[in-house]
Design a protein around this motif. Structure first.
Motif, mmCIF file in Angstrom:
data_model
loop_
_atom_site.group_PDB
_atom_site.id
_atom_site.type_symbol
_atom_site.label_atom_id
_atom_site.label_comp_id
_atom_site.label_asym_id
_atom_site.label_seq_id
_atom_site.Cartn_x
_atom_site.Cartn_y
_atom_site.Cartn_z
ATOM 1 N N SER A 1 -19.656 -7.721 -17.295
ATOM 2 C CA SER A 1 -20.817 -6.851 -17.413
ATOM 3 C C SER A 1 -21.576 -6.823 -16.096
ATOM 4 C CB SER A 1 -21.744 -7.334 -18.532
ATOM 5 O OG SER A 1 -21.112 -7.259 -19.787
ATOM 6 N N LYS B 1 -21.334 -2.734 -19.698
ATOM 7 C CA LYS B 1 -20.100 -3.480 -19.927
ATOM 8 C C LYS B 1 -18.962 -2.742 -19.227
ATOM 9 C CE LYS B 1 -21.610 -5.490 -24.313
ATOM 10 N NZ LYS B 1 -21.310 -5.677 -25.750
ATOM 11 N N ASP C 1 -24.162 -10.696 -18.198
ATOM 12 C CA ASP C 1 -24.986 -10.166 -19.283
ATOM 13 C C ASP C 1 -26.068 -11.193 -19.604
ATOM 14 O OD1 ASP C 1 -26.106 -9.313 -21.659
ATOM 15 O OD2 ASP C 1 -24.198 -8.748 -22.570
ATOM 16 N N SER D 1 -25.926 -13.207 -22.908
ATOM 17 C CA SER D 1 -24.802 -14.093 -23.214
ATOM 18 C C SER D 1 -25.285 -15.433 -23.762
ATOM 19 C CB SER D 1 -23.969 -14.347 -21.957
ATOM 20 O OG SER D 1 -23.360 -13.151 -21.509
ATOM 21 N N ASN D 2 -24.522 -15.976 -24.708
ATOM 22 C CA ASN D 2 -24.823 -17.287 -25.284
ATOM 23 C C ASN D 2 -23.962 -18.328 -24.570
ATOM 24 O OD1 ASN D 2 -25.731 -19.351 -26.914
ATOM 25 N ND2 ASN D 2 -24.413 -18.811 -28.639
ATOM 26 N N ILE D 3 -24.511 -18.932 -23.534
ATOM 27 C CA ILE D 3 -23.755 -19.831 -22.671
ATOM 28 C C ILE D 3 -23.479 -21.165 -23.369
ATOM 29 C CG2 ILE D 3 -23.843 -21.141 -20.510
ATOM 30 C CD1 ILE D 3 -25.493 -18.875 -19.335
ATOM 31 N N ASN E 1 -15.250 -16.706 -21.782
ATOM 32 C CA ASN E 1 -15.573 -16.060 -23.051
ATOM 33 C C ASN E 1 -17.039 -16.203 -23.463
ATOM 34 O OD1 ASN E 1 -15.646 -18.728 -23.871
ATOM 35 N ND2 ASN E 1 -13.873 -18.604 -25.235
ATOM 36 N N ASP E 2 -17.810 -17.060 -22.802
ATOM 37 C CA ASP E 2 -19.239 -17.161 -23.112
ATOM 38 C C ASP E 2 -20.097 -16.376 -22.128
ATOM 39 O OD1 ASP E 2 -18.953 -18.740 -20.874
ATOM 40 O OD2 ASP E 2 -20.131 -20.426 -21.635
ATOM 41 N N GLY E 3 -19.460 -15.595 -21.261
ATOM 42 C CA GLY E 3 -20.197 -14.765 -20.314
ATOM 43 C C GLY E 3 -20.439 -15.409 -18.971
ATOM 44 N N THR E 4 -20.124 -16.702 -18.824
ATOM 45 C CA THR E 4 -20.251 -17.329 -17.506
ATOM 46 C C THR E 4 -19.088 -16.884 -16.619
ATOM 47 O OG1 THR E 4 -19.059 -19.300 -18.281
ATOM 48 C CG2 THR E 4 -21.477 -19.327 -18.403
ATOM 49 N N LYS F 1 -24.330 -17.553 -14.157
ATOM 50 C CA LYS F 1 -24.786 -16.753 -15.274
ATOM 51 C C LYS F 1 -25.288 -15.433 -14.699
ATOM 52 C CE LYS F 1 -29.560 -18.498 -15.392
ATOM 53 N NZ LYS F 1 -30.614 -19.101 -16.248
ATOM 54 N N SER F 2 -25.820 -14.563 -15.529
ATOM 55 C CA SER F 2 -26.295 -13.269 -15.047
ATOM 56 C C SER F 2 -27.402 -13.446 -14.019
ATOM 57 C CB SER F 2 -26.813 -12.426 -16.213
ATOM 58 O OG SER F 2 -27.957 -13.034 -16.796
#
Length: 261
Positions: free
Chosen positions: A44, A68, A104, A107-109, A192-195, A241-242
């Motif tokens: 993203s 995305k 993103d 995201s739930n890191i 898969n957790d956005g990291t 992270k974002s």
């Protein structure tokens, strides 16, 4: 009447790690050029656009987008045709300030994830700079980075599985100042957790994976090198992270002991 044309925009991410290409769709509607920005990356992307003081009275700007993969920021920039000297060569930076970051913010890191060391089993390397290192790990984008003392030609493996969303391997340049920061070859992997993992200072043509590849933990992904802002060969590993912000990460050993570097 509408005309559609795909262009490319060269942008620099706010942490100045790399330059990327986004796609631009150009539409001609009545007396204006409408530019839509498209995210071609699997990660993203947050986009922030603001008009220049000299152009804010004549253009329209869609100031924010969280896109995305393959999403489009519609009407990112709308310019009256009579304000454009050459409609086939539009310099976007002449109209707006543009900043973008991968990631993103929603995201739930997974803060408890334990990473595998980024090299083959049986290998050992000295950590030459760790979290908060005074030489170059002292900014938000690099505070939580680890430098492993790999040699040119050593194999780099994935510390965590994910999808490759960027590969740079065309540089054979390095220097001891930040002017070479964009010369570093690298592989970027989305988890898969956005990291996102950045493996940096790789060898010329040293990527063993390509854009869009799915990789498993421990898989060989690159060859270590000496490119970019560096004083010696090494692997620079950092998790983001974002917002281009580096985050702490932790390893586990074969004995199951947690290791914080």
């Amino acid at each position: 009447m509408k005309k559609l044309l795909l262009l490319f925009l060269l942008i620099y991410f706010s942490h100045n790690v790399t330059a990327q290409n986004i796609k631009i769709s150009k539409r001609v509607i009545k007396d204006s050029i409408h530019l839509d920005f498209i995210n071609p990356f699997y990660a993203s992307m947050e986009m922030n656009l603001h008009p220049l003081d000299s152009t804010k009275s004549i253009i329209k700007v869609n100031t924010y987008g969280l896109l995305k993969y393959n999403d489009t920021l519609k009407n990112a920039l709308v310019i009256p045709i009579n304000k454009i000297e050459d409609t086939t060569k539009i310099n976007v930076k002449s109209y707006i300030k543009f900043k973008a970051n991968f990631g993103d913010p929603n995201s739930n890191i997974d803060k408890n994830y334990r990473y595998t060391l980024p090299y083959p089993k049986g290998k050992k390397y000295k950590i030459i700079q760790s979290f908060g290192g005074k030489f170059s790990h002292n900014k938000p984008h690099s505070k939580y980075a680890i430098d492993f003392g790999t040699k040119i030609g050593d194999t780099i493996t994935a510390a965590r599985g994910g999808i490759v969303f960027f590969v740079k391997e065309d540089s054979n340049e390095y220097c001891k100042s930040r002017k070479c920061i964009d010369k570093g070859n690298k592989v970027l992997i989305l988890h898969n957790d956005g990291t996102m993992a950045h493996y940096v200072h790789l060898d010329f043509n040293g990527a063993l994976v390509d854009f869009g590849d799915k990789v498993e933990v421990g898989q060989a992904i690159a060859i270590s090198g000496m490119t970019g802002f560096t004083t010696k060969p090494h692997l620079h590993l950092v998790m983001y992270k974002s917002g281009g912000i580096s985050i702490p990460f932790y390893f586990f050993t074969l004995k199951g002991k947690n290791v914080k570097n």
